[in-house]
Scaffold this motif. Structure first.
Motif, short mmCIF file in Angstrom:
data_model
loop_
_atom_site.label_atom_id
_atom_site.label_comp_id
_atom_site.label_asym_id
_atom_site.label_seq_id
_atom_site.Cartn_x
_atom_site.Cartn_y
_atom_site.Cartn_z
N MET A 1 2.42 42.42 -14.35
CA MET A 1 0.99 42.57 -14.63
C MET A 1 0.26 41.24 -14.41
O MET A 1 -0.84 41.21 -13.86
CB MET A 1 0.76 43.06 -16.05
N ALA A 2 0.87 40.13 -14.82
CA ALA A 2 0.24 38.82 -14.64
C ALA A 2 0.13 38.48 -13.15
O ALA A 2 -0.91 37.97 -12.70
CB ALA A 2 1.03 37.75 -15.37
N ASN A 3 1.17 38.76 -12.39
CA ASN A 3 1.11 38.50 -10.95
C ASN A 3 0.07 39.38 -10.26
O ASN A 3 -0.64 38.92 -9.36
CB ASN A 3 2.49 38.70 -10.30
N ASN A 4 -0.02 40.64 -10.66
CA ASN A 4 -1.03 41.53 -10.08
C ASN A 4 -2.44 41.08 -10.43
O ASN A 4 -3.34 41.12 -9.58
CB ASN A 4 -0.81 42.97 -10.54
N ALA A 5 -2.64 40.63 -11.68
CA ALA A 5 -3.97 40.16 -12.07
C ALA A 5 -4.34 38.90 -11.29
O ALA A 5 -5.49 38.75 -10.84
CB ALA A 5 -3.99 39.87 -13.57
#
Length: 123
Positions: free
Chosen positions: A42-46
């Motif tokens: 989720m952090a990488n996608n954000a």
């Protein structure tokens, strides 16, 4: 790893065994691994979405640069740290030494353009 030594890791394992028990500990560890993997994704996608939304002029944007400590280090002391960490022979080649530098070296003084030795562990 996160400033943890062997005694702290052993203590965490013992506490986990007491809380979850030996039967449910593998399931809890697997669930924690899945949760950590999901959070990382989720952090990488954000981060990817933020970079795509900002446009090509911010292609080199890193959210870690928003941390005030990193911002100051990058913009105010970045050039100084580069000079400190540069080998002495490249500094001497970049700035010509004065004619009396040999006498200064014998006396323990630094010549023109010569940087003092830098110890990263001392600061």
């Amino acid at each position: 790893m996160f400033g943890l030594g062997w005694p702290e890791i052993v203590a965490l394992v013992v506490i986990a065994l007491l809380v979850f028990g030996p039967e449910k500990l593998p399931q809890a560890a697997a669930q924690a691994g899945k949760t950590l993997r999901n959070l990382r994704n989720m952090a990488n996608n954000a981060k990817t979405d933020l970079q795509a939304g900002l446009g090509p002029e911010f292609a080199d944007f890193d959210p870690a640069d928003l941390n005030p400590k990193n911002f100051v280090r990058k913009h105010l002391t970045g050039e100084l740290e580069d000079d400190w960490n540069r080998p002495a022979d490249t500094v001497a080649a970049a700035a010509p030494m004065a004619a009396d530098s040999y006498a200064a070296e014998a006396a323990g003084e630094l010549g023109y353009g010569e940087l003092p030795p830098y110890d990263s562990e001392a600061t």
